[in-house]
Motif scaffolding. Structure first.
Motif, PDB file in Angstrom:
ATOM      1  N   LEU A 141       0.827  -1.207   0.000  1.00 35.68           N
ATOM      2  CA  LEU A 141       0.000   0.000   0.000  1.00 35.68           C
ATOM      3  C   LEU A 141       0.862   1.258   0.000  1.00 35.68           C
ATOM      4  O   LEU A 141       0.530   2.253  -0.631  1.00 35.68           O
ATOM      5  N   GLY A 142       1.963   1.237   0.748  1.00 35.66           N
ATOM      6  CA  GLY A 142       2.914   2.343   0.742  1.00 35.66           C
ATOM      7  C   GLY A 142       2.600   3.448   1.732  1.00 35.66           C
ATOM      8  O   GLY A 142       1.500   3.528   2.294  1.00 35.66           O
ATOM      9  N   SER A 147      -0.932   8.582   4.570  1.00 37.52           N
ATOM     10  CA  SER A 147      -1.246  10.014   4.585  1.00 37.52           C
ATOM     11  C   SER A 147      -2.568  10.303   3.877  1.00 37.52           C
ATOM     12  O   SER A 147      -3.328  11.180   4.296  1.00 37.52           O
ATOM     13  N   ALA A 148      -2.873   9.565   2.814  1.00 35.11           N
ATOM     14  CA  ALA A 148      -4.134   9.780   2.099  1.00 35.11           C
ATOM     15  C   ALA A 148      -5.340   9.424   2.967  1.00 35.11           C
ATOM     16  O   ALA A 148      -6.350  10.143   2.982  1.00 35.11           O
ATOM     17  N   MET A 149      -5.265   8.343   3.711  1.00 29.17           N
ATOM     18  CA  MET A 149      -6.381   7.922   4.560  1.00 29.17           C
ATOM     19  C   MET A 149      -6.596   8.872   5.741  1.00 29.17           C
ATOM     20  O   MET A 149      -7.715   9.013   6.245  1.00 29.17           O
ATOM     21  N   ALA A 156      -8.443   7.722  12.667  1.00 28.86           N
ATOM     22  CA  ALA A 156      -7.891   6.377  12.515  1.00 28.86           C
ATOM     23  C   ALA A 156      -6.441   6.328  12.988  1.00 28.86           C
ATOM     24  O   ALA A 156      -5.652   7.233  12.713  1.00 28.86           O
ATOM     25  N   LYS A 157      -6.105   5.268  13.689  1.00 27.72           N
ATOM     26  CA  LYS A 157      -4.745   5.052  14.191  1.00 27.72           C
ATOM     27  C   LYS A 157      -4.226   3.766  13.558  1.00 27.72           C
ATOM     28  O   LYS A 157      -4.679   2.677  13.891  1.00 27.72           O
ATOM     29  N   PHE A 158      -3.270   3.928  12.649  1.00 29.74           N
ATOM     30  CA  PHE A 158      -2.842   2.815  11.821  1.00 29.74           C
ATOM     31  C   PHE A 158      -1.590   2.125  12.363  1.00 29.74           C
ATOM     32  O   PHE A 158      -0.625   2.778  12.763  1.00 29.74           O
TER      33      PHE A 158
END
Length: 210
Positions: A141-142, A147-149, A156-158
């Motif tokens: 996904l990269g 940053s886009a999400m 959201a905490k990824f």
């Protein structure tokens, strides 16, 4: 509706997690202690075989003795949830978004972190109250996906998983990942100390570093 805000506490010590996949009991325990000694607070053991479940039980017991957190990974069925709680896991992680597994884990007293890879999955998870989400496979996904999400989903905490190494962990953290989880790269002994070097003197990653 479920939530997994307990991960705020679980990951407050450091933004790194070691994933001990298929290493057996003795090696899992040894690497867990090394990770804890280097400043990692959380380790995850995927449970796909009886040996994995035994390794989880042993490492979870050792973690409790040291005040560390141990989770169960690759939890993709209700039976896995039961195995995780019986082995003493503190939380569960899944590669995909299965709300039945999430609810079963929550009902058993373990916060659950589902995997996401699309905006639709992130939106569904957040609607259910799940703010901590596993990004998988993160290397595919990269960093730009992170940053886009964050644009439409700032809450959201990824946690990035899949292809994470000491070489790219800092990039994902700077892109906005809250935690980087490193798995197969740990087959290389130098990975843990190199990852620990990303942490400052108080065990925090300095996101502003260049």
């Amino acid at each position: 509706m479920v939530e997994n805000a307990r991960f705020n506490e679980i990951f407050k010590e450091a933004p790194l997690m070691a994933i001990l996949r298929g290493m057996g009991v003795e090696r899992s325990l040894s690497i867990a202690h090394t990770a804890w000694d280097l400043g990692f607070h959380v380790v995850e053991l995927p449970i796909q075989t009886p040996d994995d479940i035994e390794a989880l039980r042993v490492v979870a017991l050792a973690g409790k003795e040291r005040g560390k957190i141990v989770g169960a990974g690759t939890v993709v069925a209700l039976e896995h949830v039961r195995q995780a709680v019986n082995a003493g896991a503190d939380f569960t992680v899944s590669p995909g978004l299965d709300l039945e597994v999430v609810r079963e884990s929550s009902d058993a007293g373990m916060p659950s972190m589902p995997g996401v890879a699309t905006a639709t999955e992130v939106q569904i998870a957040l609607k259910e109250g799940l703010t901590w989400l596993k990004v998988f496979p993160a290397s595919v996904l990269g960093t730009t996906w992170i940053s886009a999400m964050h644009g439409p989903f700032p809450q959201a905490k990824f946690v990035t998983t899949g292809g994470m190494t000491a070489a790219n962990a800092g990039q994902f953290l700077r892109a906005g990942a809250r935690v980087v989880a490193v798995g197969s790269a740990l087959e290389e002994p130098s990975q843990l100390p190199r990852l620990a070097a990303l942490l400052g003197p108080v065990g925090r990653f300095e996101r502003a570093e260049s």
